[in-house]
Design an enzyme around this catalytic site. Sequence first.
Site, short mmCIF file in Angstrom:
data_model
loop_
_atom_site.label_atom_id
_atom_site.label_comp_id
_atom_site.label_asym_id
_atom_site.label_seq_id
_atom_site.Cartn_x
_atom_site.Cartn_y
_atom_site.Cartn_z
N GLY B 165 29.07 6.25 -3.38
CA GLY B 165 28.60 7.30 -4.18
C GLY B 165 28.82 7.55 -5.50
N ILE B 203 13.51 10.78 -1.20
CA ILE B 203 12.90 10.72 0.23
C ILE B 203 13.31 12.06 0.85
CG2 ILE B 203 12.62 9.60 2.59
CD1 ILE B 203 11.77 7.64 -0.04
N GLU B 288 20.34 -0.40 0.68
CA GLU B 288 21.10 -1.52 0.17
C GLU B 288 21.66 -2.36 1.28
OE1 GLU B 288 24.14 1.53 -1.99
OE2 GLU B 288 25.61 0.07 -0.82
N ASN B 290 25.40 -3.98 2.46
CA ASN B 290 26.92 -4.29 2.41
C ASN B 290 27.19 -5.69 2.64
OD1 ASN B 290 27.22 -1.59 1.06
ND2 ASN B 290 26.81 -0.68 3.00
N ARG B 292 29.69 -7.13 3.85
CA ARG B 292 31.16 -7.07 4.40
C ARG B 292 31.11 -6.38 5.47
NH1 ARG B 292 31.70 -1.71 3.10
NH2 ARG B 292 30.53 -0.88 1.54
N VAL B 295 33.41 0.40 6.88
CA VAL B 295 34.39 1.19 7.36
C VAL B 295 33.96 1.84 8.85
CG1 VAL B 295 35.26 3.79 7.09
CG2 VAL B 295 34.76 2.35 5.27
N ARG B 338 35.74 10.51 9.80
CA ARG B 338 36.75 10.00 8.87
C ARG B 338 37.72 11.11 8.44
NH1 ARG B 338 33.73 6.27 4.54
NH2 ARG B 338 32.22 5.30 5.95
#
Lengths: 70, 448
Positions: B165, B203, B288, B290, B292, B295, B338
């Site tokens: 972010g 969008i 995008e 990631n 890896r 979370v 979270r």
Amino acid sequence: MNQLVANMAGNVWKVVVSEGDQVNSGDDIVILESMKMEIPIAAEAGGSIKELKVNEGDFVNEGDVIAIIE
Amino acid sequence: MFKSVLIANRGEIARRIIKTCKRLNIRTIAVYSEADQDSPHVHEADEAHLIGPPRVSDSYLNVDKVIEVAKETKAEAIHPGYGLLSENTDFSKRIQDEGITFIGPDPYAIEQMGSKLTARKTMDQAGVPIIPGTQDAIANAEEAIDYANKIGYPVMLKASHGGGGIGMQIVNSDEELTKAFESNARRAEQFFGNGTMFIEKVIEHAHHVEIQLLADHHGNVIHLFDRECSVQRRHQKVIEEAPSPLLTEETRERMADAAIKAAKAIDYKNAGTIEFLVDEDQNFYFLEMNTRLQVEHPVTEKITGVDLVEQQLNVAYGKVLSIKQEDLMINGHSIEARIYAEDPKTFFPSPGTITDLKLPEGDHIRHDVAVKANYQVTPYYDPMIAKLIVTGDTRLDAIEKMKDALDGYHVEGIKTNIPLLKDVVVSEAFKEGHTRTSFIQDHILINQ
């Protein structure tokens, strides 16, 4: 005379003003960095910066005095 | 299988990785900073090594020190977790040179996806739909304004190397764009060492939906369905769920196909996630990748029954993927909340000492927790202190169970976002799946 205090614990990332500077209410005085977020601490009242209590890189706790404005 | 793995991370994700390693009888090596001496991950690993002062640049991001510990302890592989060194090509190259396995993709894939501008081009060429926007970097605010006026406000200003972010902002006018360009470029430069900026069309009414992938070194790529992560604050996820309530079965399949195509385009290996924005007409656009573990990976583990960390270890070791696409199906619905150490209204960080911690229990509840009672949450790291994962037979069942679990979740001594999480899960809009990325703004903050 007005004490500007930290509203959260964190590191002083930037000191935006110098002692003797004239500031208006709402002007940023320092920018704190905590938990990957930067939070500007602004003057609540206008005046001149009498004393800066922190340096860049310092750690402050919530409630610590950052600057004295008069 | 590897005999030893060093975990170059902290908090809940370090514990999560240690857990699977222990089950597989792999020796675990933890690293920690001076601020984390008392952290649970330090005590749970088979051995733990101090790597420096609290700040990440002096400890968890200190590549030399992490490599030194890995060599001293004869670690066969390094799991980077998420964040920190997980998408650092220099780190992954250097440990490869040392003969240590990086549990993740090769440096080429990280590099390809590390720059959002490069990633957009690569995906476009692979036939994956991208968000309309600038092809190349924008040099300055004037150029940004020219382009924004061509496509019309609002536009999304983004740092090519941004993440979490940071370095992105929606702007509505020339004046806002001038200010936002300077400040976001500066922040991106400071946090990611690269201030390259570009612009995308906004969008409208978008949902954030992502596809979990697993790929081995033998050309096999499978997907583990989708997660929806639209409920966000400051462009950071707050609640995630699997599967997405938005997608039709047809869109689900088309997106999974696109994601697999994207992974193959860069010869991707290990676990990865392709993020998309999806509008309410089921049009989807690459956001995008990631490169890896994410979370929010637990919600995928809950609905598929797959241990993603185990798969990462297998793939990194060179094994052929033991799971076939046709073996996988979606079983139930899982939601992750979270838990952040922050003010639930202003989202300001709230470091301090946790005086008491009580967690709800149940077969349908999974806890991935970084903290404990009488534990100091320091201001040096991310505010996320725990993840609460609740699984039900259906989405409505999972929501009901999440409400109860949040009611039984008590963190004393610091402020947390639990009141916000409760507001989200009890809202009619959430129940109906109207989870646009503007959800918190549209349905929660507006009522305060």
